[in-house]
Design a protein around this motif. Structure first.
Motif, mmCIF file in Angstrom:
data_model
loop_
_atom_site.group_PDB
_atom_site.id
_atom_site.type_symbol
_atom_site.label_atom_id
_atom_site.label_comp_id
_atom_site.label_asym_id
_atom_site.label_seq_id
_atom_site.Cartn_x
_atom_site.Cartn_y
_atom_site.Cartn_z
ATOM 1 N N ASN A 72 1.516 1.390 -0.280
ATOM 2 C CA ASN A 72 0.320 1.800 0.509
ATOM 3 C C ASN A 72 1.739 2.363 1.409
ATOM 4 O OD1 ASN A 72 -1.872 1.101 -0.665
ATOM 5 N ND2 ASN A 72 -2.140 -0.189 0.040
ATOM 6 N N ILE A 73 1.984 3.931 1.485
ATOM 7 C CA ILE A 73 2.511 4.487 2.604
ATOM 8 C C ILE A 73 2.504 4.930 3.396
ATOM 9 C CG2 ILE A 73 4.405 6.254 2.533
ATOM 10 C CD1 ILE A 73 5.554 5.396 -0.133
ATOM 11 N N GLU A 74 2.544 5.081 4.828
ATOM 12 C CA GLU A 74 1.727 5.560 5.787
ATOM 13 C C GLU A 74 2.506 6.455 6.460
ATOM 14 O OE1 GLU A 74 -0.679 4.409 10.528
ATOM 15 O OE2 GLU A 74 0.424 3.046 8.799
ATOM 16 N N ILE A 75 2.428 7.389 7.036
ATOM 17 C CA ILE A 75 3.502 8.245 7.395
ATOM 18 C C ILE A 75 3.413 8.672 9.323
ATOM 19 C CG2 ILE A 75 4.342 10.805 7.519
ATOM 20 C CD1 ILE A 75 4.618 10.341 5.311
ATOM 21 N N VAL A 76 3.395 7.673 9.389
ATOM 22 C CA VAL A 76 3.773 7.239 10.972
ATOM 23 C C VAL A 76 3.609 8.718 12.052
ATOM 24 C CG1 VAL A 76 3.969 6.261 12.800
ATOM 25 C CG2 VAL A 76 4.406 5.163 10.619
ATOM 26 N N LYS A 77 5.202 9.444 11.481
ATOM 27 C CA LYS A 77 5.341 10.520 12.333
ATOM 28 C C LYS A 77 6.183 11.576 11.201
ATOM 29 C CE LYS A 77 7.337 12.432 16.916
ATOM 30 N NZ LYS A 77 8.336 11.360 17.510
ATOM 31 N N ASP A 89 5.076 -3.638 3.403
ATOM 32 C CA ASP A 89 5.079 -4.959 2.827
ATOM 33 C C ASP A 89 5.150 -4.909 1.814
ATOM 34 O OD1 ASP A 89 6.069 -6.082 5.043
ATOM 35 O OD2 ASP A 89 3.965 -6.295 5.799
ATOM 36 N N GLY A 90 5.159 -3.558 1.083
ATOM 37 C CA GLY A 90 4.765 -2.928 -0.428
ATOM 38 C C GLY A 90 6.688 -3.405 -1.395
ATOM 39 N N MET A 91 7.178 -2.133 -2.348
ATOM 40 C CA MET A 91 7.967 -2.103 -2.713
ATOM 41 C C MET A 91 9.089 -1.151 -2.049
ATOM 42 S SD MET A 91 7.087 -5.040 -5.130
ATOM 43 C CE MET A 91 8.785 -3.902 -6.925
ATOM 44 N N GLY A 92 9.562 -1.846 -1.351
ATOM 45 C CA GLY A 92 10.884 -0.854 -1.388
ATOM 46 C C GLY A 92 11.411 0.319 -1.705
ATOM 47 N N MET A 93 11.618 0.080 -3.082
ATOM 48 C CA MET A 93 11.990 1.345 -3.767
ATOM 49 C C MET A 93 11.143 2.272 -3.829
ATOM 50 S SD MET A 93 13.602 -1.361 -7.096
ATOM 51 C CE MET A 93 12.550 -2.506 -6.946
ATOM 52 N N VAL A 94 9.960 1.758 -3.702
ATOM 53 C CA VAL A 94 9.329 3.321 -3.848
ATOM 54 C C VAL A 94 8.750 3.609 -2.637
ATOM 55 C CG1 VAL A 94 6.305 3.824 -4.203
ATOM 56 C CG2 VAL A 94 7.398 1.365 -5.358
ATOM 57 N N ALA A 95 9.307 3.223 -1.825
ATOM 58 C CA ALA A 95 9.024 4.239 -0.818
ATOM 59 C C ALA A 95 9.970 4.912 -0.405
ATOM 60 C CB ALA A 95 8.643 3.125 0.649
ATOM 61 N N SER A 96 11.589 3.553 -1.011
ATOM 62 C CA SER A 96 12.902 4.679 0.090
ATOM 63 C C SER A 96 12.659 6.187 -1.507
ATOM 64 C CB SER A 96 13.236 3.862 -0.724
ATOM 65 O OG SER A 96 13.898 2.338 -0.187
ATOM 66 N N TYR A 97 12.157 5.922 -2.830
ATOM 67 C CA TYR A 97 11.372 7.158 -3.246
ATOM 68 C C TYR A 97 10.632 8.487 -3.043
ATOM 69 C CZ TYR A 97 11.235 9.752 -7.983
ATOM 70 O OH TYR A 97 11.330 10.649 -8.746
ATOM 71 N N HIS A 98 9.718 8.343 -2.305
ATOM 72 C CA HIS A 98 9.260 8.878 -1.705
ATOM 73 C C HIS A 98 9.804 9.475 -0.238
ATOM 74 C CE1 HIS A 98 5.336 9.015 -4.586
ATOM 75 N NE2 HIS A 98 5.713 7.756 -4.408
ATOM 76 N N MET A 99 10.547 8.684 0.231
ATOM 77 C CA MET A 99 11.276 9.122 1.344
ATOM 78 C C MET A 99 12.253 10.442 1.069
ATOM 79 S SD MET A 99 11.775 9.024 4.417
ATOM 80 C CE MET A 99 11.554 7.847 5.463
ATOM 81 N N MET A 100 12.920 9.926 -0.110
ATOM 82 C CA MET A 100 14.467 10.496 -0.627
ATOM 83 C C MET A 100 13.845 11.748 -1.214
ATOM 84 S SD MET A 100 17.090 9.824 0.520
ATOM 85 C CE MET A 100 18.459 10.579 -0.802
#
Length: 369
Positions: A72-77, A89-100
């Motif tokens: 569950n990715i939250e956009i803080v800012k 605390d979800g999958m770091g690979m998933v969050a990083s993919y959406h970040m990039m």
């Protein structure tokens, strides 16, 4: 050296890992991302972060409850050129993919972009994220903190993670310049690999709390968790071989990984609570993307970067040496060798695959059985 391990076809291993991740609650699209990140390590020959880690670092942590299968990715800012995410605390690979994906879009629009993630988990091979940028003709930079492993110069307590500082620079060649390495002499994943293969860790890369060199890989892993052993930073112990440089770079990565996102750091990333029980890791990552079009143009940048790499490889070689490499070249050659063969799997990985398959009741039969 001739490969003696059996191979599993890339598509078979990819499908298996996707189904396995799904079986443990990871959504299908997220499972595809995770499987591809792990396989990219094996494509490059960086086996310490590939299928070798599929079960112990991801599946086992999901089972233990220290890694959540749904991210569950939250956009803080967010600004036009920056993003701060909380991965909860979800999958770091998933969050990083959406970040990039977001940073590449922003950099294409504004020339540069940067982001940071807090409360994350292991994000796989760091070079995967920077290569997302280089495949788009851009420069990628990332780093992540990790469980404490490295002792500061003149210290013996594990305080900093292995904290890779990773770059990918596009060139006009078949592969980018990709520097992806830890800020310790050897990273924890490599020691895990040694332990699984029954091999010792090279002397001089790990020290006990009494300053003694340690080589028993299985014992080192236990001692790192217990805090009675530490990895030496790049350069080695003390100042004579400039170990303070590796210590300094590791600290830079720690600060950027934690402070940009307002996350946790050092001992708070140990993965155990005050009672010694498994807990969430709460890792942090940072990412930057630069578009050469905002400077001299992508093609000119790639040509100059390629010229630099070619001149380095063509320079005078040491006696007895037939070749000079640039970063990313060996990994590209591993891929050329493996692309039609598949991913080689050691006996330990074979056991992990079978254990996960049988636990989930998946319908797979592997050639190595």
């Amino acid at each position: 050296m001739q490969e003696s391990r059996p191979y599993v076809a890339w598509d078979v291993m990819n499908s298996f890992m996707i189904d396995a991740f799904k079986g443990y609650g990871v959504p299908e699209e997220d499972a595809k991302i995770c499987a591809d990140v792990l396989l990219e390590s094996d494509r490059r020959g960086i086996e310490s972060h590939g299928c070798n880690r599929f079960k112990p670092i991801y599946i086992d942590r999901i089972v233990k409850g220290t890694l959540l299968p749904v991210t569950n990715i939250e956009i803080v800012k967010e600004t036009p050129t920056t993003i701060v995410m909380d991965a909860h605390d979800g999958m770091g690979m998933v969050a990083s993919y959406h970040m990039m994906e977001s940073l590449i879009y922003k950099a294409r629009t504004y020339g540069m972009a940067g982001g940071a993630i807090r409360n994350s988990t292991h994000y796989g091979i760091a070079g995967y994220w920077t290569s997302m940028a280089s495949k788009n003709g851009m420069i990628g930079l990332t780093g992540t903190n990790a469980r404490p492993s490295i002792a500061p110069t003149f210290g013996v307590e594990n305080m900093l993670g292995t904290n890779p500082l990773t770059f990918s620079l596009p060139t006009d060649e078949e592969f980018p310049f990709c520097l992806d390495c830890a800020t310790s002499i050897v990273q924890r994943g490599r020691i895990e690999y040694y332990a699984r293969e029954g091999r010792p860790t090279p002397a001089g890369t790990v020290v006990s709390e009494n300053g003694e060199a340690l080589t028993d890989s299985e014992e080192i892993l236990k001692d790192l968790v217990a805090g009675t052993a530490a990895l030496a930073p790049l350069g080695g112990i003390g100042e004579e071989l400039a170990g303070y440089k590796g210590y300094g770079y590791a600290t830079v990565v720690e600060i950027l990984s934690a402070a940009l996102a307002g996350g946790r750091f050092m001992k708070a990333l140990s993965g155990v609570d005050s009672e010694g029980k498994p807990s969430m890791y709460h890792l942090g990552h940072f990412f930057f993307v630069i578009d050469p079009d905002a400077f001299v143009g992508r093609e000119k940048f790639k040509k100059i970067a390629g010229d630099i790499c070619r001149e380095l490889r063509a320079s005078k070689k040491a006696p007895g040496q037939s070749r000079i490499y640039t970063a990313g070249e060996k990994e590209y050659e591993v891929w050329l060798d493996r692309k039609d063969k598949g991913v080689p799997v050691s006996e330990g990985v074979q056991k992990d695959i079978i254990a996960v398959r049988d636990a989930l009741g998946l319908d797979y039969k592997f050639d190595f059985e």
